[in-house]
Design an enzyme around this catalytic site. Structure first.
Site, PDB file in Angstrom:
ATOM      1  N   ASP A 165     -77.483  14.408 -37.306  1.00 41.97           N
ATOM      2  CA  ASP A 165     -78.340  13.482 -36.481  1.00 41.97           C
ATOM      3  C   ASP A 165     -79.336  14.371 -35.857  1.00 41.97           C
ATOM      4  O   ASP A 165     -79.256  14.686 -34.663  1.00 41.97           O
ATOM      5  CB  ASP A 165     -77.344  13.084 -35.528  1.00 41.97           C
ATOM      6  CG  ASP A 165     -78.047  11.832 -34.785  1.00 41.97           C
ATOM      7  OD1 ASP A 165     -79.172  11.308 -35.132  1.00 41.97           O
ATOM      8  OD2 ASP A 165     -77.538  11.327 -33.772  1.00 41.97           O
ATOM      9  N   GLN A 191     -88.151  21.744 -25.259  1.00 41.00           N
ATOM     10  CA  GLN A 191     -88.479  20.549 -25.531  1.00 41.00           C
ATOM     11  C   GLN A 191     -88.708  19.869 -23.971  1.00 41.00           C
ATOM     12  O   GLN A 191     -87.998  20.211 -23.079  1.00 41.00           O
ATOM     13  CB  GLN A 191     -87.869  19.512 -26.405  1.00 41.00           C
ATOM     14  CG  GLN A 191     -86.400  19.093 -26.082  1.00 41.00           C
ATOM     15  CD  GLN A 191     -85.497  18.990 -27.286  1.00 41.00           C
ATOM     16  OE1 GLN A 191     -85.985  18.328 -28.281  1.00 41.00           O
ATOM     17  NE2 GLN A 191     -84.263  19.070 -27.008  1.00 41.00           N
ATOM     18  N   ASP A 232     -76.893  13.622 -27.390  1.00 46.23           N
ATOM     19  CA  ASP A 232     -76.516  12.507 -26.584  1.00 46.23           C
ATOM     20  C   ASP A 232     -75.243  12.019 -26.208  1.00 46.23           C
ATOM     21  O   ASP A 232     -74.726  11.503 -25.571  1.00 46.23           O
ATOM     22  CB  ASP A 232     -77.391  11.566 -26.747  1.00 46.23           C
ATOM     23  CG  ASP A 232     -77.569  11.137 -28.348  1.00 46.23           C
ATOM     24  OD1 ASP A 232     -76.536  10.924 -29.073  1.00 46.23           O
ATOM     25  OD2 ASP A 232     -78.820  10.796 -28.697  1.00 46.23           O
TER      26      ASP A 232
END
Length: 528
Positions: A390, A261, A313
């Site tokens: 998530d 990505q 993250d």
């Protein structure tokens, strides 16, 4: 009066064995470029607009249809096959080489590139389709009166070279051009290969079959095209940076394309934002609302061992590690580049969570990791007391598989009896069908679900799903040992399970690997 002097028509090229070999090598090179241009269009479609099976199918089908149209349109020009072939290669090299930057800049400035994408598919496909009839004519030009068997052998040689070149192009784009040069430079370099093929053939093999005027025109066109593509290759970084900045309101401080990505980090003052493929993942002033609401309801039963799926993250891991009962956290994140960002530029924001001694970070596809874990687990294998999913919104089929019944079945198998599972499920306001589809899909995997939602200023009304194995849905609550939070408390969490009258629950068919309904739901919700 003397008759005007006219240039005699060019004679067909005398190929010979070496000439035919050179021409077949050119066939392979041109086929490689032709397939690469199609892959460029597909990559840009996926990266800029999210792709999707509909758009991918339209590009592939449109490109194939354009191949046929190009073959028909070139029929009247076969008498001057040498000159026309060189012209086609120059046009193909120039337009194909400029395709990526044109699409990227158009999307950056106007927010859409659908028209340009359709035109590029039609034009590039037509030019590639014109190549085979021209090459077939050239290969037979010095073999007049050949019988059917000889024609078949020529066609077999042509097809073999064409397919071999397509294989090279199909491998070169994902394994060489895209990772090393990027989309803009990769397309430009492919265009250079077309120009080199045209120049070599025009200078060495097809020169006798081209008029002096055609040779001069080809030389001038080659020089102009080479100059344009050379300038693009040298300045691609600046062009991409300028176009990218127009997509984001804040200054871009990190921009990279990983194997999976495009990763962009922006910062204006204290507001740090992470984007993956253009989609906002968090904004630092309010991310605590999202991550407190995501994590702490799943820790209500004081888990010792927690699985985090996604969340590279490190912000979800930060909240998990704040809970005093947690002894071990396994985090499975697909993209090592996001994990590295979590360990470096985002380490202050996530409290250096990814370097905590309790963390075991795995860079792997979550579906594959869970499936392999299920295959190798035995009675003594420890499960997880809580699972936190998530993941980015399922706007592509690749992400849609992580919102399927099959995936949630693997999640269920990884949880211990009595363990809680929480899933970020999108916005029940902006994309209600996708939100309730997620709830229905988790239910279809054999878990009872309690939906809840909170307000995150950067996202608006945002929803989650709290689940457990069994007939009764879990009650959203916080552990008595939960750390003090900035946003979430028991009263807020109880209220989060209440939905307004205009967003009542919907009973929808689940999303599965065979029928990824949630991808369509999300796209339709965004389009509205």
């Amino acid at each position: 009066m003397a008759a005007p002097v006219t240039e005699p028509p060019p004679a067909p090229p005398a190929l010979g064995r070496r000439g035919r070999a050179l021409l077949l090598a050119a066939v392979a090179a041109c086929a490689a470029c032709g397939l690469t241009y199609e892959l460029v269009l597909l990559t840009l479609s996926a990266g800029l607009t999210g792709g999707g099976i509909t758009q991918t199918s339209l590009i592939v089908a449109g490109y194939v249809a354009a191949l046929g149209a190009g073959a028909l349109l070139v029929k009247p020009l076969l008498a001057r096959a040498a000159t026309v072939f060189v012209a086609v290669e120059i046009l193909l090299g120039l337009l194909g080489g400029l395709s990526a930057v044109t699409l990227y800049v158009t999307f950056s400035y106007y927010g859409t590139d659908t028209v340009v994408l359709v035109v590029a598919t039609a034009v590039l496909g037509a030019l590639v389709g014109a190549e085979v009839p021209l090459l077939m004519t050239l290969l037979q030009s010095d073999r007049p009166g050949t019988d059917a068997a000889a024609t078949g052998r020529v066609l077999a040689d042509l097809n073999a070279a064409d397919y071999a070149g397509a294989l090279l192009g199909g491998l070169a784009w994902p394994f060489l051009l895209l990772p090393l040069a990027g989309q803009i430079r990769g397309a430009a370099l492919t265009g250079v290969v077309n120009l080199v093929a045209a120049a070599v053939l025009a200078a060495v093999l097809l020169r006798p079959a081209m008029s002096r005027r055609a040779r001069r025109g080809a030389t001038a066109a080659l020089l102009v095209a080479a100059a344009l593509l050379g300038g693009l290759i040298l300045n691609a970084g600046d062009i991409e940076a300028s176009a990218r900045q127009r997509l984001y309101a804040d200054p871009v401080v990190v921009a990279q394309r990983s194997d999976y990505q495009e990763i962009v980090l922006t910062q204006r003052g204290d507001d740090v934002r992470l984007y993956l493929d253009g989609d906002l993942q968090f904004s630092s002033p309010d991310e605590y609302r999202y991550h407190e609401a995501l994590v702490h309801p799943a820790l209500a039963r004081d888990p010792g061992r927690v699985l985090v799926v996604g969340g590279g993250d490190g912000l979800a891991a930060r909240e998990v590690l704040r809970h005093p009962s947690v002894r071990e956290v396994v985090q499975v994140e697909l993209d090592p580049a996001v994990l590295e960002l979590g360990r470096t530029r985002l380490s202050e924001l996530n409290g250096d969570a990814l370097r905590d001694r309790r963390m075991h970070v795995v860079a792997d596809d979550a579906f594959r990791w869970l499936r392999e874990r299920a295959a190798r687990t035995g009675p003594a294998t420890a499960g997880f007391d809580a699972v936190i999913v998530d993941l980015p919104d399922p706007d592509t089929p690749a992400l849609g598989r992580l919102y399927s019944t099959e995936f949630y079945g693997l999640v269920r198998a990884a949880a211990n009896p009595g363990g809680l599972v929480v899933v970020q499920a999108g916005s029940p306001y902006s994309t209600p069908a996708a939100y309730w589809r997620t709830v229905s899909t988790i239910t279809s995997a054999g878990m009872a679900v309690t939906p809840y939602h909170v307000h995150v200023p950067s996202f608006g009304d945002w929803g989650f799903a709290l689940a457990q194995v069994g007939p009764a849905p879990p009650v959203p609550e916080l552990s008595a040992r939960a750390p003090r939070m900035r946003y979430l408390d028991d009263a807020v969490l109880r209220a989060a399970a209440v939905f307004p009258r205009d967003r009542r629950p919907q009973q929808l068919a689940p999303s599965t690997l065979d029928h990824p309904r949630i991808v369509r739901d999300l796209r339709q919700g965004w389009s509205r």
